[in-house]
Design a protein around this motif. Structure first.
Motif, PDB file in Angstrom:
ATOM      1  N   ALA A  13       0.830  -1.206   0.000  1.00  0.00           N
ATOM      2  CA  ALA A  13       0.000   0.000   0.000  1.00  0.00           C
ATOM      3  C   ALA A  13       0.865   1.257   0.000  1.00  0.00           C
ATOM      4  O   ALA A  13       0.590   2.216  -0.737  1.00  0.00           O
ATOM      5  CB  ALA A  13      -0.927  -0.012   1.217  1.00  0.00           C
ATOM      6  N   LEU A  14       1.928   1.268   0.809  1.00  0.00           N
ATOM      7  CA  LEU A  14       2.812   2.433   0.847  1.00  0.00           C
ATOM      8  C   LEU A  14       3.490   2.635  -0.499  1.00  0.00           C
ATOM      9  O   LEU A  14       3.611   3.770  -0.984  1.00  0.00           O
ATOM     10  CB  LEU A  14       3.861   2.246   1.946  1.00  0.00           C
ATOM     11  CG  LEU A  14       3.333   2.236   3.385  1.00  0.00           C
ATOM     12  CD1 LEU A  14       4.465   1.969   4.363  1.00  0.00           C
ATOM     13  CD2 LEU A  14       2.639   3.547   3.711  1.00  0.00           C
ATOM     14  N   THR A  41       3.690   5.701  -6.162  1.00  0.00           N
ATOM     15  CA  THR A  41       3.847   5.458  -7.594  1.00  0.00           C
ATOM     16  C   THR A  41       2.584   5.898  -8.315  1.00  0.00           C
ATOM     17  O   THR A  41       1.701   6.517  -7.740  1.00  0.00           O
ATOM     18  CB  THR A  41       4.130   3.967  -7.856  1.00  0.00           C
ATOM     19  OG1 THR A  41       3.059   3.179  -7.341  1.00  0.00           O
ATOM     20  CG2 THR A  41       5.432   3.539  -7.175  1.00  0.00           C
ATOM     21  N   GLU A  42       2.497   5.547  -9.601  1.00  0.00           N
ATOM     22  CA  GLU A  42       1.357   5.968 -10.412  1.00  0.00           C
ATOM     23  C   GLU A  42       0.240   4.929 -10.430  1.00  0.00           C
ATOM     24  O   GLU A  42      -0.534   4.851 -11.386  1.00  0.00           O
ATOM     25  CB  GLU A  42       1.826   6.264 -11.839  1.00  0.00           C
ATOM     26  CG  GLU A  42       2.810   7.428 -11.909  1.00  0.00           C
ATOM     27  CD  GLU A  42       3.227   7.747 -13.330  1.00  0.00           C
ATOM     28  OE1 GLU A  42       2.796   7.001 -14.244  1.00  0.00           O
ATOM     29  OE2 GLU A  42       3.961   8.716 -13.527  1.00  0.00           O
ATOM     30  N   LEU A  91      -7.785   4.269  -6.516  1.00  0.00           N
ATOM     31  CA  LEU A  91      -8.731   3.284  -6.006  1.00  0.00           C
ATOM     32  C   LEU A  91      -7.999   2.017  -5.558  1.00  0.00           C
ATOM     33  O   LEU A  91      -8.314   1.433  -4.514  1.00  0.00           O
ATOM     34  CB  LEU A  91      -9.774   2.949  -7.071  1.00  0.00           C
ATOM     35  CG  LEU A  91     -10.912   2.016  -6.627  1.00  0.00           C
ATOM     36  CD1 LEU A  91     -11.691   2.652  -5.489  1.00  0.00           C
ATOM     37  CD2 LEU A  91     -11.838   1.702  -7.803  1.00  0.00           C
ATOM     38  N   ILE A  92      -7.009   1.570  -6.347  1.00  0.00           N
ATOM     39  CA  ILE A  92      -6.232   0.390  -5.981  1.00  0.00           C
ATOM     40  C   ILE A  92      -5.407   0.659  -4.734  1.00  0.00           C
ATOM     41  O   ILE A  92      -5.311  -0.187  -3.831  1.00  0.00           O
ATOM     42  CB  ILE A  92      -5.319  -0.039  -7.149  1.00  0.00           C
ATOM     43  CG1 ILE A  92      -6.170  -0.456  -8.350  1.00  0.00           C
ATOM     44  CG2 ILE A  92      -4.387  -1.171  -6.729  1.00  0.00           C
ATOM     45  CD1 ILE A  92      -5.369  -0.849  -9.571  1.00  0.00           C
ATOM     46  N   SER A  93      -4.805   1.843  -4.642  1.00  0.00           N
ATOM     47  CA  SER A  93      -4.020   2.218  -3.468  1.00  0.00           C
ATOM     48  C   SER A  93      -4.885   2.223  -2.211  1.00  0.00           C
ATOM     49  O   SER A  93      -4.479   1.719  -1.156  1.00  0.00           O
ATOM     50  CB  SER A  93      -3.391   3.603  -3.670  1.00  0.00           C
ATOM     51  OG  SER A  93      -2.524   3.612  -4.769  1.00  0.00           O
ATOM     52  N   ALA A  94      -6.091   2.783  -2.321  1.00  0.00           N
ATOM     53  CA  ALA A  94      -6.997   2.816  -1.173  1.00  0.00           C
ATOM     54  C   ALA A  94      -7.410   1.409  -0.767  1.00  0.00           C
ATOM     55  O   ALA A  94      -7.512   1.095   0.427  1.00  0.00           O
ATOM     56  CB  ALA A  94      -8.228   3.663  -1.504  1.00  0.00           C
ATOM     57  N   GLY A  95      -7.643   0.552  -1.761  1.00  0.00           N
ATOM     58  CA  GLY A  95      -8.000  -0.830  -1.447  1.00  0.00           C
ATOM     59  C   GLY A  95      -6.889  -1.566  -0.731  1.00  0.00           C
ATOM     60  O   GLY A  95      -7.140  -2.309   0.232  1.00  0.00           O
ATOM     61  N   SER A 134      -4.448  -3.729   4.214  1.00  0.00           N
ATOM     62  CA  SER A 134      -3.330  -3.738   5.157  1.00  0.00           C
ATOM     63  C   SER A 134      -3.813  -3.540   6.583  1.00  0.00           C
ATOM     64  O   SER A 134      -3.338  -4.192   7.512  1.00  0.00           O
ATOM     65  CB  SER A 134      -2.320  -2.652   4.782  1.00  0.00           C
ATOM     66  OG  SER A 134      -2.840  -1.348   5.016  1.00  0.00           O
ATOM     67  N   GLY A 135      -4.794  -2.650   6.772  1.00  0.00           N
ATOM     68  CA  GLY A 135      -5.330  -2.436   8.110  1.00  0.00           C
ATOM     69  C   GLY A 135      -6.117  -3.624   8.617  1.00  0.00           C
ATOM     70  O   GLY A 135      -6.044  -3.979   9.793  1.00  0.00           O
TER      71      GLY A 135
END
Length: 251
Positions: free
Chosen positions: A57-58, A63-64, A68-72, A77-78
């Motif tokens: 996630a980090l 990166t690019e 939406l994928i980053s938030a998922g 991770s949480g």
């Protein structure tokens, strides 16, 4: 009641046979390392696997990768690292109290039984950490006096967040408290115990900087000893503070 809200159930400092003969302080930690070193290495690897999505996630935020994928990945991770942190907190407290007769059952039972609260804590903490990280990267690549001050502020807030979460997870795993009281107690303990807070800062920064300086030769240390080392020593400092200010002693 004072500043802190106490847990609903009494907590014994040790239920092992002959608690008066148990080592304390540094001797106790060294004893746990010598007797449970292999178990700690195994749990470090298990914890590392649960935290792996956090690293993904980090990376995605820097990166690019689509937002939406980053938030998922952040939510995933949480959902994994939060309950795993509660499980590690339960295991460490059991080791310190001399009641970790079946550490694997303790860890996975704590993970399952505290999944909901651990997941909520993990998602919230990772969301705040992501905001701080993105802000820090922005200030890093926009040099100037103001950016330097804000970058330092983000770094200090990130460090404070990590320390507060040690207390949060230790209380979620071992003390029966409402979520709001747990968070309030964690912040108060961090602010009102400067000596122990300073020791936790030195442990956290020392272990992290030591790993970073010797990269890539220290890459193997992260999945083997890094997390267990921090959880054992920082967890010990947190637990002693919690016993003295939040947990009701066993009658």
């Amino acid at each position: 009641m004072g500043f802190f809200q106490l847990g609903d159930h009494p907590v014994a400092e040790s239920r092992a046979e002959g608690p008066q003969d148990r080592a304390t302080g540094r001797k106790l930690l060294l004893q746990i390392l010598s007797e449970r070193g292999w178990d700690l290495a195994v749990f470090n690897f298990i914890y590392f696997l649960f935290c792996a999505p956090m690293l993904w996630a980090l990376w995605s935020f820097l990166t690019e990768v689509p937002l939406l994928i980053s938030a998922g990945m952040l939510i995933l991770s949480g959902l994994l690292a939060g309950p795993a942190s509660v499980a590690m907190a339960k295991l460490v407290a059991s080791l310190l109290r001399g009641t970790a007769y079946d550490p694997y059952r303790i860890f996975f039972s704590a993970f399952r039984e505290n999944w909901r609260r651990g997941a909520l804590a993990g998602v919230a903490a990772h969301a705040v950490a992501a905001v701080l990280l993105v802000s820090a990267v922005f200030y890093l690549f926009n040099p100037g006096a103001v950016s330097a001050v804000l970058l330092t502020f983000c770094g200090l807030l990130t460090l404070a967040l990590v320390l507060v979460m040690f207390y949060v997870y230790m209380m979620l795993a071992n003390i029966q408290l409402p979520t709001s009281a747990t968070l309030r107690n964690a912040v108060l303990l961090l602010l009102l115990m400067p000596a122990r807070t300073g020791c936790m800062v030195l442990l956290l920064l020392g272990a992290t900087i030591a790993c970073l300086i010797a990269m890539p030769y220290t890459l193997f240390l992260v999945p083997i000893v890094y997390f267990s080392f921090l959880w054992l020593f920082c967890g010990y400092l947190c637990w002693q503070t919690i016993l003295g200010h939040v947990a009701k002693p066993e009658e």
